[in-house]
Motif scaffolding. Structure first.
Motif, short mmCIF file in Angstrom:
data_model
loop_
_atom_site.label_atom_id
_atom_site.label_comp_id
_atom_site.label_asym_id
_atom_site.label_seq_id
_atom_site.Cartn_x
_atom_site.Cartn_y
_atom_site.Cartn_z
N SER A 1 0.80 -1.22 0.00
CA SER A 1 0.00 0.00 0.00
C SER A 1 0.83 1.27 0.00
O SER A 1 0.29 2.35 -0.23
N CYS A 2 2.13 1.17 0.28
CA CYS A 2 2.99 2.35 0.38
C CYS A 2 4.00 2.33 -0.76
O CYS A 2 4.92 1.51 -0.77
N ALA A 3 3.84 3.25 -1.69
CA ALA A 3 4.72 3.31 -2.85
C ALA A 3 6.00 4.06 -2.56
O ALA A 3 7.02 3.86 -3.24
N ALA A 4 5.98 4.95 -1.58
CA ALA A 4 7.16 5.73 -1.22
C ALA A 4 7.00 6.21 0.21
O ALA A 4 5.89 6.33 0.73
N LEU A 5 8.13 6.51 0.85
CA LEU A 5 8.19 6.97 2.23
C LEU A 5 8.95 8.28 2.29
O LEU A 5 10.01 8.42 1.67
N ILE A 6 8.41 9.25 3.03
CA ILE A 6 9.09 10.52 3.27
C ILE A 6 9.10 10.78 4.77
O ILE A 6 8.04 10.77 5.41
N THR A 7 10.28 10.99 5.34
CA THR A 7 10.37 11.37 6.75
C THR A 7 10.95 12.77 6.85
O THR A 7 11.83 13.16 6.07
N GLU A 8 10.45 13.54 7.80
CA GLU A 8 10.91 14.91 8.03
C GLU A 8 11.14 15.08 9.53
O GLU A 8 10.22 14.89 10.33
N SER A 9 12.40 15.35 9.90
CA SER A 9 12.75 15.58 11.31
C SER A 9 12.38 14.38 12.18
O SER A 9 12.03 14.54 13.35
N ALA A 10 12.44 13.18 11.63
CA ALA A 10 12.02 11.98 12.36
C ALA A 10 13.10 11.53 13.34
O ALA A 10 14.30 11.64 13.06
N GLN A 11 12.65 11.00 14.47
CA GLN A 11 13.58 10.39 15.42
C GLN A 11 13.72 8.90 15.09
O GLN A 11 12.72 8.22 14.85
N ALA A 12 14.96 8.43 15.10
CA ALA A 12 15.21 7.01 14.86
C ALA A 12 15.48 6.26 16.16
O ALA A 12 15.45 5.02 16.18
N PHE A 13 15.74 6.99 17.22
CA PHE A 13 16.02 6.41 18.53
C PHE A 13 15.88 7.52 19.56
O PHE A 13 15.61 8.68 19.20
#
Length: 280
Positions: free
Chosen positions: A131-143
């Motif tokens: 269902s997800c053709a692409a992903l965009i993250t902005e200022s996301a925390q990874a940990f």
């Protein structure tokens, strides 16, 4: 409102309450979506209204419909009085993404999240790959980084001032205190200190755009670097000099152009032209 964009408001029933959502529709797209929608997931204090004009700008720049919604407990969605579970980031993808997909009737979408919404977007892409053709993250925390905790602790102190809570109440009403507590008490809890995206990132197999400001007060460049390195797909990383935690507010046109270029040039080796980083 941008003249070529039509906006509509939606109420979406869930087992736990009703969600408020909006859709910005370019004149070139028709329902059912002739172009995949971009689904926006907001930050820890956010809501549809706090995206401000960015969804309309994004729809205008990309030609894609844009959908944003208030998570349960935020904005104009129904209130909640429980504490967030420690797996609340994954839960958003498991429980609510399918309900949004069913309501709006899209087969595939581009999922974009800001801050904690970026982590939720990662889980959406990982758990719903068809269902997800692409992903965009902005200022996301990874940990959970020391800088993350310090920034949140400072914000918690600032929200003890009545005027700060009053400003937030313009968007969340009586839910404002719950919104602040859900953010600060969850992220500062000792049991949350080991949270990370490390286990889920390798499950992401769609093209990924990672945006982060070099002056982000809630996370160093280690976060976008880990996201870009962790996904099992082409990843495009943009560190924006001098930008803090909300790039889409600080340089909205620049961010929209980055996204437009990313969506139009999905193959590797296509860096954005210099004029993306200038206003018209």
């Amino acid at each position: 409102m941008h003249n070529t964009i039509a906006a509509s408001t939606h109420r979406i029933a869930t087992p736990h309450g009703t969600l408020h959502a909006q859709c910005w529709q370019p004149a070139t797209a028709k329902l059912p979506f002739s172009a995949m929608p971009i689904l926006l997931l907001h930050d820890s204090l956010g809501c549809v209204a706090l995206w401000r004009d960015f969804p309309a700008l994004l729809a205008e720049q990309t030609g894609h419909p844009v959908i944003a919604y208030d998570r349960l407990g935020f904005g104009q969605s129904d209130a909640r009085d429980d504490r967030l579970e420690l797996d609340f980031i994954a839960t958003e993808a498991v429980e609510y993404f399918p309900l949004l997909q069913a309501h709006f009737g899209f087969a595939r979408c581009i999922v974009m999240g800001h801050s904690v919404g970026g982590g939720m977007a990662v889980y959406c892409a990982a758990m719903h790959p068809d269902s997800c053709a692409a992903l965009i993250t902005e200022s996301a925390q990874a940990f959970v980084e020391d800088r993350t905790r310090s920034g949140i602790a400072l914000a918690r102190t600032q929200f003890r001032q009545p005027d700060a809570m009053q400003r937030l109440a313009r968007y969340h009403g009586d839910k404002a205190k719950w919104v602040v507590d859900a953010w600060t008490e969850t992220w500062l809890a000792p049991d949350f200190a080991d949270w990370s995206l490390a286990a889920v990132l390798p499950q992401v197999r769609c093209p990924t755009l990672v945006i982060h400001g070099t002056e982000d007060e809630y996370g160093t460049k280690r976060h976008p670097q880990q996201i870009a390195a962790g996904v099992q797909a082409r990843a495009e990383l943009h560190l924006m000099p001098g930008i803090r935690h909300v790039p889409h507010r600080e340089q909205d046109v620049t961010v929209a152009r980055m996204i437009r270029h990313f969506l139009r040039h999905p193959s590797p080796g296509n860096p954005p032209p210099p004029d993306i980083f200038r206003y018209p």
